[in-house]
Design an enzyme around this catalytic site. Structure first.
Site, mmCIF file in Angstrom:
data_model
loop_
_atom_site.group_PDB
_atom_site.id
_atom_site.type_symbol
_atom_site.label_atom_id
_atom_site.label_comp_id
_atom_site.label_asym_id
_atom_site.label_seq_id
_atom_site.Cartn_x
_atom_site.Cartn_y
_atom_site.Cartn_z
ATOM 1 N N ARG A 95 2.902 1.167 -6.975
ATOM 2 C CA ARG A 95 2.972 0.276 -6.198
ATOM 3 C C ARG A 95 1.763 -0.776 -5.988
ATOM 4 O O ARG A 95 1.700 -1.901 -5.523
ATOM 5 C CB ARG A 95 3.052 0.816 -4.626
ATOM 6 C CG ARG A 95 4.082 1.841 -4.492
ATOM 7 C CD ARG A 95 3.985 2.483 -2.953
ATOM 8 N NE ARG A 95 4.239 1.434 -1.902
ATOM 9 C CZ ARG A 95 5.316 1.214 -1.489
ATOM 10 N NH1 ARG A 95 6.239 1.941 -1.561
ATOM 11 N NH2 ARG A 95 5.314 0.498 -0.049
ATOM 12 N N TRP B 64 -4.189 -1.849 -1.240
ATOM 13 C CA TRP B 64 -3.880 -3.121 -1.938
ATOM 14 C C TRP B 64 -4.645 -4.109 -0.897
ATOM 15 O O TRP B 64 -4.154 -4.414 0.088
ATOM 16 C CB TRP B 64 -2.421 -3.523 -2.128
ATOM 17 C CG TRP B 64 -2.240 -4.399 -3.424
ATOM 18 C CD1 TRP B 64 -1.481 -5.488 -3.289
ATOM 19 C CD2 TRP B 64 -3.139 -4.457 -4.884
ATOM 20 N NE1 TRP B 64 -1.712 -6.096 -4.513
ATOM 21 C CE2 TRP B 64 -2.422 -5.559 -5.469
ATOM 22 C CE3 TRP B 64 -3.719 -3.545 -5.530
ATOM 23 C CZ2 TRP B 64 -2.535 -5.622 -6.761
ATOM 24 C CZ3 TRP B 64 -3.890 -3.816 -6.615
ATOM 25 C CH2 TRP B 64 -3.599 -4.901 -7.373
ATOM 26 N N LYS C 214 4.694 -3.152 -6.833
ATOM 27 C CA LYS C 214 6.155 -2.933 -6.986
ATOM 28 C C LYS C 214 6.765 -3.473 -5.896
ATOM 29 O O LYS C 214 7.725 -4.270 -6.059
ATOM 30 C CB LYS C 214 6.490 -1.386 -7.314
ATOM 31 C CG LYS C 214 7.708 -1.175 -7.502
ATOM 32 C CD LYS C 214 8.326 -1.827 -8.889
ATOM 33 C CE LYS C 214 9.524 -1.375 -9.342
ATOM 34 N NZ LYS C 214 10.206 -2.177 -10.251
ATOM 35 N N ASN D 34 -0.098 0.662 6.315
ATOM 36 C CA ASN D 34 0.519 -0.367 5.516
ATOM 37 C C ASN D 34 1.200 -1.690 6.570
ATOM 38 O O ASN D 34 1.772 -1.023 7.263
ATOM 39 C CB ASN D 34 1.620 0.171 4.733
ATOM 40 C CG ASN D 34 1.928 -1.001 3.741
ATOM 41 O OD1 ASN D 34 1.664 -1.846 3.298
ATOM 42 N ND2 ASN D 34 3.300 -0.495 3.288
ATOM 43 N N GLY D 35 0.714 -2.732 6.128
ATOM 44 C CA GLY D 35 1.167 -3.749 6.916
ATOM 45 C C GLY D 35 0.223 -4.799 7.344
ATOM 46 O O GLY D 35 -0.877 -4.653 6.664
ATOM 47 N N CYS E 53 0.882 -1.240 -0.080
ATOM 48 C CA CYS E 53 0.054 -0.010 -0.020
ATOM 49 C C CYS E 53 0.766 1.185 0.017
ATOM 50 O O CYS E 53 2.126 1.201 0.357
ATOM 51 C CB CYS E 53 -0.848 0.024 1.259
ATOM 52 S SG CYS E 53 -1.927 -1.449 1.339
ATOM 53 N N GLU F 216 13.412 -15.548 -15.957
ATOM 54 C CA GLU F 216 13.297 -14.103 -15.746
ATOM 55 C C GLU F 216 12.261 -13.977 -17.180
ATOM 56 O O GLU F 216 11.316 -13.029 -17.250
ATOM 57 C CB GLU F 216 14.519 -13.328 -15.831
ATOM 58 C CG GLU F 216 14.178 -11.875 -16.073
ATOM 59 C CD GLU F 216 13.621 -11.241 -14.715
ATOM 60 O OE1 GLU F 216 13.200 -10.213 -15.080
ATOM 61 O OE2 GLU F 216 13.138 -11.972 -13.695
ATOM 62 N N LYS G 183 8.527 -12.090 -16.727
ATOM 63 C CA LYS G 183 8.337 -11.056 -17.426
ATOM 64 C C LYS G 183 6.742 -10.868 -18.376
ATOM 65 O O LYS G 183 6.039 -10.209 -18.092
ATOM 66 C CB LYS G 183 9.433 -10.402 -18.504
ATOM 67 C CG LYS G 183 10.510 -9.742 -17.339
ATOM 68 C CD LYS G 183 10.014 -8.319 -17.074
ATOM 69 C CE LYS G 183 10.695 -8.006 -15.876
ATOM 70 N NZ LYS G 183 10.534 -8.999 -14.451
ATOM 71 N N GLU H 226 3.781 -11.716 -16.195
ATOM 72 C CA GLU H 226 3.401 -10.434 -15.184
ATOM 73 C C GLU H 226 2.819 -9.509 -15.945
ATOM 74 O O GLU H 226 1.956 -8.812 -15.429
ATOM 75 C CB GLU H 226 4.431 -10.185 -13.998
ATOM 76 C CG GLU H 226 5.756 -9.663 -14.920
ATOM 77 C CD GLU H 226 6.668 -9.368 -13.707
ATOM 78 O OE1 GLU H 226 6.404 -9.109 -12.659
ATOM 79 O OE2 GLU H 226 7.623 -8.981 -14.026
ATOM 80 N N HIS I 43 12.759 -34.474 -19.131
ATOM 81 C CA HIS I 43 12.636 -35.208 -17.777
ATOM 82 C C HIS I 43 10.934 -34.871 -17.840
ATOM 83 O O HIS I 43 10.662 -34.770 -16.582
ATOM 84 C CB HIS I 43 13.401 -34.665 -16.720
ATOM 85 C CG HIS I 43 14.689 -35.174 -16.765
ATOM 86 N ND1 HIS I 43 15.140 -36.745 -16.400
ATOM 87 C CD2 HIS I 43 15.974 -34.602 -17.449
ATOM 88 C CE1 HIS I 43 16.556 -36.769 -16.554
ATOM 89 N NE2 HIS I 43 16.772 -35.785 -17.250
#
Length: 608
Positions: free
Chosen positions: A27, A73, A603, A99-100, A2, A481, A485, A488, A504
């Site tokens: 964020r 959030w 973020k 926030n938390g 947040c 990576e 990318k 997301e 495998h």
């Protein structure tokens, strides 16, 4: 995750709060709100959805002397107007943003309800407002001190109250708050980008700090009410770095900033004539380094992939065994840490909750901790024994780009530094590697000139429902990576694999409908990759290869080739990464996805 802002001073409080909230949109959030002290009355305005919705609700003529704001959030309670912050107590005298996570909120809430308090939301945050009401006996500061003693969990809290109309209060434990010091005005925020246009002078709050902001200045006390002193720092970021500067999206801007961010990461740290790596931040002596028997790299998300590359580099240059741990799992494993262990913590924000917990736990067990981060004064940098800064400037896009490549470069420099100190590397080897690192920014610039071709490939494959990314050795983390990318920001299912693992299990999924991106640059595993590509083509899949400029074989094996400048095996993965960043970016754009603010993501993950 947040975003928190606060302001008191001689400016337009409403405009500054809304502007600061917009600076924190990156964020991630699902609702927003502000609380204003106006003519000795407390006014809360909030809205589900974007900050634009909130702006429509704010009266233009409303004057305010102080205020706080929040982008939420959702963690406790679904996104809605009533769950949006700020939250008020029963009397309407306190407004709180947070926030938390308050871990004991349910028991606190049950007790408050038994005492007659009435709740209007599903959030854990609202208990803070009611605790302030319960504990108030003439002093807001004392009420806050009594309240934080009842809270368990992590929190960054900001408060305004009718009882102290000319003040803003904040408390911190395990979630970030930074104070901005302006000319006759004071700010608080989750990070400095919120107030960067107003001031670069900042104080980073420590765990257990309470700040009282007024028009006359700030006062800092600890949770026992004792005064403490915190030094101000100058943030060496320019406002333009936090703006789009003519680019359509922050992500594209930050991809194109990589020649500069890489140049800044190595500036003053490499001597091309001697091959020496100069890292005054890393004050380990030769005896200290000889004492290191094990290195543990701790990171999350994209930083974890940089850590995997760091493992390959450090082991090959130092002969020290390295393990890479996901931050959220680290505390649950039986890590035998001690003075012979060096822990390297990677966090671009320096506020990643799981990485911070790993750092604190490692230090308690006697290990030494090196932090690699982008934010001066961040929690990780303050907790660690040593800190190396990436110097990337602000990265606003949720999908990490320039911070990832800078992390890799710094990991290489750390590997060179340790290897040289241990006597594992000769001067000639160092000089070659340093020369490659110094040449990297120009090679990235050349690569970016091939952007239109990559955009064309993205257009061809925009409707694919799934992707495979494959690579070997140093290119395996790049495959991971690249897949991250793409998934997301475009919401396409994509998976990264070590190419040798295809037989495998994953090879069963390869069909004509699944494109495969193969990272096949010139390196020790090149011919192995060629064999893997032949296996994939035998299943009629389309293959896009990322290959070195001088490779004359690859065109005969695959459907499309993206060329990168010839480089050694350490530098090529960085160049391949930038290809994959552009590919993911353009697929997301063609699919109409919000590349800077992908759904459900933030973020900085500042809660567990």
């Amino acid at each position: 995750m947040c975003g928190i802002v606060g302001y008191i001073g001689n400016g337009n409080t409403i405009n500054i709060l809304l502007d600061s909230l917009e600076c924190l949109e990156y964020r991630g959030y699902d609702s927003a709100g502000i609380a204003l002290v106006s003519n000795d009355s407390l006014r809360v305005i909030k809205s589900h959805g974007r900050i634009l919705n909130l702006k429509d609700k704010v009266p233009i003529t409303l004057n305010a002397t102080a205020g706080i704001g929040h982008t939420r959030w959702a963690t406790h309670g679904k996104p809605s107007d009533y769950n949006a912050h700020p939250h008020k107590d029963c009397t309407g005298n306190f407004a709180v943003v947070h926030n938390g996570i308050i871990e004991n909120y349910q028991s606190l809430k049950d007790g408050l309800i038994a005492q007659g308090h009435k709740f209007s939301s599903e959030t854990d945050t609202e208990v803070i407002a009611h605790l302030l009401e319960k504990n108030y006996a003439g002093s807001v500061v004392q009420a806050l001190l009594d309240t934080v003693r009842e809270l368990e969990g992590s929190y960054a809290i900001a408060i305004v109250s009718n009882h102290a109309p000319g003040k803003v209060f904040a408390a911190k434990k395990d979630s970030p708050i930074v104070i901005g010091l302006g000319d006759g005005q004071y700010f608080l925020a989750s990070d400095v980008t919120a107030f960067l246009k107003y001031t670069k002078k900042a104080i980073f709050m420590e765990d257990g700090d309470i700040v009282i902001m007024s028009g006359e200045g700030i006062e800092v006390i600890d949770f026992n009410g004792r005064p403490v002193r915190r030094e101000a720092r100058i943030i060496d970021w320019e406002l333009e770095e936090a703006e789009k500067s003519g680019y359509e999206n922050y992500m594209l801007k930050e991809i194109h900033e990589q020649p500069k961010s890489l140049r800044d990461a190595i500036a003053g740290r490499l001597n091309e004539l001697t091959g020496e790596v100069v890292m005054p931040e890393l004050t380990l002596t030769k005896a200290d380094i000889d004492d290191i028997k094990r290195i543990v790299i701790v990171a999350c998300g994209t930083s974890y992939h940089a850590g995997l590359i760091g493992k390959y580099a450090i082991e090959s240059m130092t002969d020290i065994p390295v393990s890479v741990e996901i931050g959220s799992e680290f505390r649950y494993s039986a890590n035998r840490l001690g003075h012979e262990t060096l822990v390297i913590a990677l966090s671009q924000s320096g506020e990643t909750a799981d990485t911070i917990a790993a750092v604190k736990g490692s230090i308690k067990k006697g290990a030494r901790v090196l932090a690699i981060t982008n934010v001066v004064g961040s929690t990780v940098s303050r907790e660690a024994n040593y800190s190396i800064y990436m110097r990337c400037g602000p990265e606003i896009g949720v999908a990490a780009t320039k911070t990832f490549t800078s992390q890799i470069v710094i990991m290489y420099m750390v590997a060179l530094y340790l290897g040289t100190m241990k006597g594992m590397l000769g001067a000639e080897q160092n000089i070659r590697m340093v020369a490659e690192l110094k040449a990297l920014p120009n090679k990235v610039q050349r690569l970016l000139e091939n952007e239109r071709y990559i955009m064309g490939l993205a257009s061809l494959f925009r409707n694919a429902g799934q992707f495979f990314f494959v690579g070997r050795n140093l290119n395996y983390p790049i495959a991971l990576e690249g897949a991250l990318k793409l998934k997301e920001i475009s919401y396409i299912i994509s998976e990264g694999y070590a190419a040798g693992e295809l037989k495998h299990g994953p090879l069963a999924l390869i069909t004509t409908n699944i494109p495969v991106i193969a990272i096949a640059t010139q390196c020790a595993t090149y011919h192995k990759m060629v064999s893997n590509i032949k296996e994939i083509k035998a299943r009629d899949a389309s293959v896009i290869a990322i290959a070195s400029e001088s490779d004359g074989l690859i065109d005969q094996l695959v459907d499309f080739v993206v060329r990168i400048p010839d480089s050694n095996e350490y530098i090529a993965p960085i160049l391949s990464t930038i290809v994959l960043q552009l590919f993911a970016y353009y697929i997301a754009v063609f699919r109409g996805c919000p590349v800077d603010k992908p759904r459900n993501l933030a973020k900085s993950v500042t809660v567990e």
